[in-house]
Design a protein around this motif. Structure first.
Motif, PDB file in Angstrom:
ATOM      1  N   LEU A   1       7.471-117.114 -86.305  1.00  0.00           N
ATOM      2  CA  LEU A   1       7.995-116.001 -85.514  1.00  0.00           C
ATOM      3  C   LEU A   1       8.173-114.757 -86.387  1.00  0.00           C
ATOM      4  CD1 LEU A   1      10.703-117.846 -83.381  1.00  0.00           C
ATOM      5  CD2 LEU A   1       8.405-117.155 -82.668  1.00  0.00           C
ATOM      6  N   ASP A   2       8.050-113.603 -85.769  1.00  0.00           N
ATOM      7  CA  ASP A   2       8.200-112.331 -86.477  1.00  0.00           C
ATOM      8  C   ASP A   2       9.316-111.537 -85.816  1.00  0.00           C
ATOM      9  OD1 ASP A   2       8.017-109.943 -87.777  1.00  0.00           O
ATOM     10  OD2 ASP A   2       6.039-109.390 -86.996  1.00  0.00           O
ATOM     11  N   ALA A   3      10.448-111.436 -86.514  1.00  0.00           N
ATOM     12  CA  ALA A   3      11.628-110.775 -85.949  1.00  0.00           C
ATOM     13  C   ALA A   3      11.620-109.269 -86.159  1.00  0.00           C
ATOM     14  CB  ALA A   3      12.894-111.373 -86.575  1.00  0.00           C
ATOM     15  N   SER A   4      10.595-108.735 -86.777  1.00  0.00           N
ATOM     16  CA  SER A   4      10.611-107.323 -87.135  1.00  0.00           C
ATOM     17  C   SER A   4      10.631-106.398 -85.923  1.00  0.00           C
ATOM     18  CB  SER A   4       9.409-106.982 -88.027  1.00  0.00           C
ATOM     19  OG  SER A   4       8.188-107.185 -87.332  1.00  0.00           O
ATOM     20  N   ARG A   5      10.259-106.917 -84.741  1.00  0.00           N
ATOM     21  CA  ARG A   5      10.281-106.088 -83.530  1.00  0.00           C
ATOM     22  C   ARG A   5      11.631-106.183 -82.814  1.00  0.00           C
ATOM     23  NH1 ARG A   5       7.007-108.042 -79.777  1.00  0.00           N
ATOM     24  NH2 ARG A   5       6.780-110.050 -80.811  1.00  0.00           N
TER      25      ARG A   5
ATOM     26  N   SER B   1      15.862 -98.930 -89.766  1.00  0.00           N
ATOM     27  CA  SER B   1      15.679 -99.988 -88.773  1.00  0.00           C
ATOM     28  C   SER B   1      16.215-101.325 -89.278  1.00  0.00           C
ATOM     29  CB  SER B   1      14.199-100.121 -88.402  1.00  0.00           C
ATOM     30  OG  SER B   1      13.423-100.435 -89.548  1.00  0.00           O
ATOM     31  N   LEU B   2      15.940-101.652 -90.526  1.00  0.00           N
ATOM     32  CA  LEU B   2      16.410-102.917 -91.083  1.00  0.00           C
ATOM     33  C   LEU B   2      17.927-102.916 -91.240  1.00  0.00           C
ATOM     34  CD1 LEU B   2      16.198-105.653 -92.457  1.00  0.00           C
ATOM     35  CD2 LEU B   2      15.498-104.497 -94.560  1.00  0.00           C
ATOM     36  N   THR B   3      18.465-101.875 -91.831  1.00  0.00           N
ATOM     37  CA  THR B   3      19.906-101.845 -92.060  1.00  0.00           C
ATOM     38  C   THR B   3      20.681-101.742 -90.746  1.00  0.00           C
ATOM     39  OG1 THR B   3      19.804 -99.445 -92.379  1.00  0.00           O
ATOM     40  CG2 THR B   3      19.684-100.834 -94.355  1.00  0.00           C
ATOM     41  N   GLY B   4      20.044-101.160 -89.726  1.00  0.00           N
ATOM     42  CA  GLY B   4      20.703-101.015 -88.440  1.00  0.00           C
ATOM     43  C   GLY B   4      20.951-102.329 -87.730  1.00  0.00           C
ATOM     44  N   TYR B   5      20.299-103.384 -88.175  1.00  0.00           N
ATOM     45  CA  TYR B   5      20.526-104.708 -87.579  1.00  0.00           C
ATOM     46  C   TYR B   5      21.938-105.199 -87.874  1.00  0.00           C
ATOM     47  CZ  TYR B   5      19.730-109.647 -86.477  1.00  0.00           C
ATOM     48  OH  TYR B   5      19.811-110.921 -85.943  1.00  0.00           O
TER      49      TYR B   5
ATOM     50  N   LEU C   1      20.526 -97.169 -98.879  1.00  0.00           N
ATOM     51  CA  LEU C   1      19.756 -98.167 -98.132  1.00  0.00           C
ATOM     52  C   LEU C   1      19.438 -97.676 -96.725  1.00  0.00           C
ATOM     53  CD1 LEU C   1      21.603-101.473 -99.132  1.00  0.00           C
ATOM     54  CD2 LEU C   1      19.401-100.651 -99.974  1.00  0.00           C
ATOM     55  N   ARG C   2      20.386 -97.013 -96.095  1.00  0.00           N
ATOM     56  CA  ARG C   2      20.173 -96.517 -94.740  1.00  0.00           C
ATOM     57  C   ARG C   2      19.052 -95.473 -94.703  1.00  0.00           C
ATOM     58  NH1 ARG C   2      21.890 -98.345 -90.053  1.00  0.00           N
ATOM     59  NH2 ARG C   2      22.944 -96.473 -89.286  1.00  0.00           N
ATOM     60  N   LYS C   3      18.995 -94.633 -95.720  1.00  0.00           N
ATOM     61  CA  LYS C   3      17.928 -93.633 -95.782  1.00  0.00           C
ATOM     62  C   LYS C   3      16.574 -94.290 -96.024  1.00  0.00           C
ATOM     63  CE  LYS C   3      20.994 -90.011 -97.577  1.00  0.00           C
ATOM     64  NZ  LYS C   3      21.347 -89.183 -98.753  1.00  0.00           N
ATOM     65  N   GLY C   4      16.577 -95.386 -96.752  1.00  0.00           N
ATOM     66  CA  GLY C   4      15.318 -96.048 -97.085  1.00  0.00           C
ATOM     67  C   GLY C   4      14.784 -96.929 -95.979  1.00  0.00           C
ATOM     68  N   SER C   5      15.678 -97.507 -95.172  1.00  0.00           N
ATOM     69  CA  SER C   5      15.219 -98.406 -94.106  1.00  0.00           C
ATOM     70  C   SER C   5      16.262 -98.450 -93.003  1.00  0.00           C
ATOM     71  CB  SER C   5      14.962 -99.813 -94.669  1.00  0.00           C
ATOM     72  OG  SER C   5      14.478-100.668 -93.662  1.00  0.00           O
TER      73      SER C   5
ATOM     74  N   ASP D   1      18.343-113.896 -87.397  1.00  0.00           N
ATOM     75  CA  ASP D   1      19.359-113.669 -88.430  1.00  0.00           C
ATOM     76  C   ASP D   1      18.827-114.009 -89.815  1.00  0.00           C
ATOM     77  OD1 ASP D   1      21.264-112.770 -86.673  1.00  0.00           O
ATOM     78  OD2 ASP D   1      22.301-114.681 -86.490  1.00  0.00           O
ATOM     79  N   VAL D   2      18.166-115.148 -89.940  1.00  0.00           N
ATOM     80  CA  VAL D   2      17.659-115.597 -91.237  1.00  0.00           C
ATOM     81  C   VAL D   2      16.629-114.612 -91.784  1.00  0.00           C
ATOM     82  CG1 VAL D   2      16.212-117.354 -92.342  1.00  0.00           C
ATOM     83  CG2 VAL D   2      18.160-118.047 -90.942  1.00  0.00           C
ATOM     84  N   GLN D   3      15.719-114.166 -90.917  1.00  0.00           N
ATOM     85  CA  GLN D   3      14.675-113.253 -91.383  1.00  0.00           C
ATOM     86  C   GLN D   3      15.243-111.896 -91.787  1.00  0.00           C
ATOM     87  OE1 GLN D   3      11.182-113.027 -88.919  1.00  0.00           O
ATOM     88  NE2 GLN D   3      10.988-115.238 -88.733  1.00  0.00           N
ATOM     89  N   PHE D   4      16.214-111.392 -91.039  1.00  0.00           N
ATOM     90  CA  PHE D   4      16.805-110.103 -91.394  1.00  0.00           C
ATOM     91  C   PHE D   4      17.699-110.219 -92.630  1.00  0.00           C
ATOM     92  CE2 PHE D   4      15.435-108.490 -87.276  1.00  0.00           C
ATOM     93  CZ  PHE D   4      15.105-107.185 -87.604  1.00  0.00           C
ATOM     94  N   ASN D   5      18.379-111.349 -92.773  1.00  0.00           N
ATOM     95  CA  ASN D   5      19.170-111.562 -93.991  1.00  0.00           C
ATOM     96  C   ASN D   5      18.277-111.550 -95.229  1.00  0.00           C
ATOM     97  OD1 ASN D   5      21.720-111.742 -92.824  1.00  0.00           O
ATOM     98  ND2 ASN D   5      21.553-113.932 -92.448  1.00  0.00           N
ATOM     99  N   ALA D   6      17.141-112.238 -95.134  1.00  0.00           N
ATOM    100  CA  ALA D   6      16.214-112.290 -96.264  1.00  0.00           C
ATOM    101  C   ALA D   6      15.634-110.903 -96.556  1.00  0.00           C
ATOM    102  CB  ALA D   6      15.094-113.287 -95.970  1.00  0.00           C
TER     103      ALA D   6
END
Length: 334
Positions: free
Chosen positions: A46-50, A305-309, A299-303, A267-272
């Motif tokens: 599975l790909d949680a990036s979306r 979408s990821l940090t917003g999780y 970190l927020r400036k760099g990513s 959760d696991v994929q975003f934690n990693a």
């Protein structure tokens, strides 16, 4: 005179060593480990990036799949995942069990009304192999359907891990694979709203060991209104294991399992991914002088979408843990 077969097989007839199975050459088979390995492979696929998963239930009768779709939507909403899990359903239209009419069967409409589901208002969809690219997870209602889909795939297509049986999600070992053995029956109960749990409770212990065949049998009007509790010859009240109520309970539990599995995978994929981001930004001694708030801003400036999780508190806790590990690595104290 011939000796009775029971005597020939009795412990007194043969030495104990002769009665034991000889050990295999490799590791002993463990159903628990087998379920976990299959779950891990599917989770990794599975790909949680979306930020969401699209899930398709596939049946052969234009009935079970649409009910499972509605139940999953209801369970997802109860677990604040209405915009994270998007269920759908389709039917193997060439199956002998498939009706000619794509409209929802009257029995399915009745169950939707009883459970307050909204998935019986649309016409059914015929399953197509193209859906393997469009959906993150394909859940077959029984073994025959899963086998048919798998046999239709080219060798080493890479789709095998995303095609699962609904009954697999009845197992805590499967749907709780990311929780390292800490998932409990209470965890299942907490994911099911109280009104649904009342319908599940009499059958819960039985559903945990159910095979995929429980979702394969046709459902009639008589099945739908089968009493949930019956009396034995001795007058004891017991769950009625025949009819729709047992199937319904198993479907609710399995959909709770699907929800738990998908949310844990996310959760696991975003934690990693967040840990990888931390290690990329902060890995040298000079990074120890930065504050948690400064690190969070960077970190927020760099990513975004990821940090917003993660909530600010979750991010700050993870940043502090990472900085503490750096202090230990470089021999500094906080």
């Amino acid at each position: 005179m011939k000796r009775p077969l029971a005597a020939l097989l009795s412990a007194s007839a043969l030495p104990a060593a002769a009665l034991a199975f000889s050990p295999g050459q490799g590791d002993f088979f463990s159903l628990q480990n087998y379920q976990r390995s299959r779950a891990e492979a599917t989770s990794a696929n599975l790909d949680a990036s979306r930020f969401h998963f699209q899930i398709m239930f596939v049946d052969a009768d234009n009935f079970h799949g649409r009910i499972a779709e509605g139940i999953l939507a209801r369970v997802a909403e109860y677990n604040d995942a209405l915009f994270t899990l998007f269920p759908s359903s389709a039917t193997i239209s060439t199956s002998p069990r498939a009706p000619l009419d794509a409209a929802a069967p009257d029995e399915a409409v009745e169950i939707c009304n009883l459970l307050d589901l909204t998935t019986c208002s649309e016409f059914g969809t015929a399953f197509d192999l193209a859906y393997l690219d469009e959906y993150d997870l394909i859940i077959a209602m029984d073994d025959d359907i899963q086998s048919l889909i798998l046999r239709s795939l080219p060798p080493e297509s890479g789709y095998e891990q995303k095609i699962r049986l609904l009954s697999e999600f009845l197992s805590i070992d499967f749907c709780g694979v990311q929780q390292n053995g800490t998932m409990t029956d209470q965890s299942f109960q907490d994911m099911i709203e109280p009104t649904l749990w009342e319908r599940v409770l009499p059958f819960y212990n039985t559903t945990k060991g159910a095979s995929s065949g429980i979702f394969a049998d046709a459902t009639t009007w008589e099945d739908i209104y089968t009493p949930r509790i019956i009396l034995t010859d001795t007058g004891a009240a017991v769950p009625n294991l025949s009819g729709w109520p047992m199937v319904e309970a198993a479907m609710v539990v399995a959909c709770a399992g699907v929800t738990r599995f998908c949310l844990d995978t996310m959760d696991v994929q975003f934690n990693a991914a967040f840990q990888t981001l931390l290690e990329a930004h902060f890995h040298r001694p000079e990074h120890l002088g930065i504050t948690v708030e400064q690190a969070d801003d960077q970190l927020r400036k760099g990513s975004l979408s990821l940090t917003g999780y993660f909530s600010p508190k979750q991010r700050h806790n993870r940043i502090e843990q990472h900085l503490e590990s750096l202090r230990s690595k470089f021999g500094e104290t906080s």
